[in-house]
Design an enzyme around this catalytic site. Structure first.
Site, mmCIF file in Angstrom:
data_model
loop_
_atom_site.group_PDB
_atom_site.id
_atom_site.type_symbol
_atom_site.label_atom_id
_atom_site.label_comp_id
_atom_site.label_asym_id
_atom_site.label_seq_id
_atom_site.Cartn_x
_atom_site.Cartn_y
_atom_site.Cartn_z
ATOM 1 N N GLU A 136 -6.683 5.165 7.476
ATOM 2 C CA GLU A 136 -6.487 6.583 7.101
ATOM 3 C C GLU A 136 -7.738 7.150 6.445
ATOM 4 O OE1 GLU A 136 -2.809 5.827 5.077
ATOM 5 O OE2 GLU A 136 -1.909 5.403 7.031
ATOM 6 N N GLU A 178 -5.716 -4.089 11.032
ATOM 7 C CA GLU A 178 -4.695 -3.050 11.098
ATOM 8 C C GLU A 178 -4.962 -2.160 12.314
ATOM 9 O OE1 GLU A 178 -2.706 -2.336 7.100
ATOM 10 O OE2 GLU A 178 -4.431 -1.020 7.174
ATOM 11 N N ASN A 221 0.858 -1.185 0.000
ATOM 12 C CA ASN A 221 0.000 0.000 0.000
ATOM 13 C C ASN A 221 0.897 1.238 0.000
ATOM 14 O OD1 ASN A 221 -1.886 1.971 0.377
ATOM 15 N ND2 ASN A 221 -2.371 1.434 2.497
ATOM 16 N N LYS A 234 0.065 4.276 -0.496
ATOM 17 C CA LYS A 234 -0.590 5.505 -0.014
ATOM 18 C C LYS A 234 -0.316 6.646 -1.003
ATOM 19 C CE LYS A 234 -0.085 3.520 4.502
ATOM 20 N NZ LYS A 234 -0.006 3.669 5.935
ATOM 21 N N SER A 266 3.291 -1.475 10.537
ATOM 22 C CA SER A 266 4.726 -1.519 10.811
ATOM 23 C C SER A 266 5.364 -2.892 10.583
ATOM 24 C CB SER A 266 5.008 -1.024 12.235
ATOM 25 O OG SER A 266 4.606 0.326 12.372
ATOM 26 N N HIS A 282 -9.608 1.535 4.903
ATOM 27 C CA HIS A 282 -8.288 1.683 5.508
ATOM 28 C C HIS A 282 -8.378 2.731 6.613
ATOM 29 C CE1 HIS A 282 -4.144 2.922 6.105
ATOM 30 N NE2 HIS A 282 -3.818 1.719 5.657
ATOM 31 N N GLY A 292 2.303 2.886 10.652
ATOM 32 C CA GLY A 292 3.275 3.955 10.429
ATOM 33 C C GLY A 292 3.989 4.415 11.696
HETATM 34 P P1 PGA Z 1 2.782 0.722 7.640
HETATM 35 O O1 PGA Z 1 1.333 0.903 6.979
HETATM 36 O O2 PGA Z 1 3.326 -0.582 7.172
HETATM 37 O O3 PGA Z 1 3.571 1.908 7.150
HETATM 38 O O4 PGA Z 1 2.584 0.743 9.128
HETATM 39 C C1 PGA Z 1 0.449 -0.178 6.870
HETATM 40 C C2 PGA Z 1 -0.853 0.249 6.238
HETATM 41 O O5 PGA Z 1 -1.311 1.372 6.477
HETATM 42 O O6 PGA Z 1 -1.458 -0.496 5.476
#
Ligand code: PGA
Length: 253
Positions: A100, A170, A11, A13, A215, A98, A176
């Site tokens: 976000e 998640e 992903n 983003k 992460s 997601h 992140g």
């Molecule tokens: P990340 O993001 O691996 O940077 O923590 C995962 C995601 O948002 O799908």
């Protein structure tokens, strides 16, 4: 991981460019990881057409996913992109809900459910993302949060809606932050999700793939993916580094 084929999804983003798309596809293809793992790439929408042509040109077996779709089909909705538009550029999957989208852009669980339905209606496989915040976890409300996010989809899409879908657990506090869930915490949540699906339809629970996201790195992937109910990962930051991403794919086999 039972008999389920693992999935490792990138992903990106709001990151990446054409050069990274090309590099990513070349490196993943050369590593030959797609025999044992479903590898998914979801760059920003503007790069999908290029990713599709590049992937087909190299005969690279990589699935393309949209990061989000509109809950509407078509019409006068400036700035929106429909499920069909993503299909037209080679997408077969889409992320729905997601964290976000939920937390930064205010998508309610009902809107997420509508997007989930749009995806299935148009032949895209929805990846339903669910997860609790740090506060909800501290207050012992992690599972009730997961339940309400999943029930919102069942209420609109019906009990059989997970026959052709993927889940991603998640936890918001792990995305992140560099603070991945421990394998035990992740496994407990995945088992809970699978149990919820089993309560409606046992066959769906056995076949559905539940990815962990938050992460994931080459260092923690093996331990996470070796849990019985974790069927791969949804990768953000590390997916922008193709060599790290390949290592994560290898950890899933
Ligand atoms: P990340 O993001 O691996 O940077 O923590 C995962 C995601 O948002 O799908």
């Amino acid at each position: 991981m039972a008999n389920r084929k693992p999935v490792v999804a990138a992903n990106w983003k709001m990151n990446g460019d054409r050069q990274l798309v090309k590099q990513f596809i070349e490196i993943v293809h050369a590593a030959e990881v797609t025999n044992n793992v479903d590898v998914v790439l979801s760059p920003p929408a503007t790069l999908l057409d290029y990713a599709n042509t590049t992937r087909l040109g190299q005969k690279a077996d990589i699935i393309l996913s949209a990061q989000s779709i509109s809950e509407l089909s078509s019409g006068a909705y400036t700035g929106e992109l429909s499920a069909n538009m993503f299909k037209d550029v080679g997408c077969t999957w889409v992320y729905c809900g997601h964290s976000e989208r939920r937390h930064i852009f205010g998508e309610s669980s009902e809107v997420v459910a509508k997007k989930f339905i749009q995806a299935q209606k148009n032949g895209l496989t929805p990846v339903l993302c669910v997860g609790e915040t740090e506060e909800e976890r501290k207050k012992g409300k992690a599972f009730s949060r997961l339940t309400s996010q999943i029930e919102a989809v069942i209420n609109l899409a019906g009990k059989d809606c997970f026959q052709n879908a993927i889940f991603a657990y998640e936890p918001v506090w792990a995305i992140g932050t560099g603070k991945a869930a421990t394998p035990e915490i992740a496994q407990e949540a995945h088992k809970f999700i699978r149990g919820m699906i089993a309560a409606m339809r046992q066959e769906s629970a056995e076949s559905i793939r539940i990815l962990y996201g938050g992460s994931v790195t080459p260092d923690n992937a093996v331990e996470l993916f070796s849990q019985p109910d974790i069927d791969g990962g949804l990768i953000g930051g590390a997916a922008l580094r193709p060599l790290d991403f390949v290592k994560i794919c290898q950890a899933a086999t």
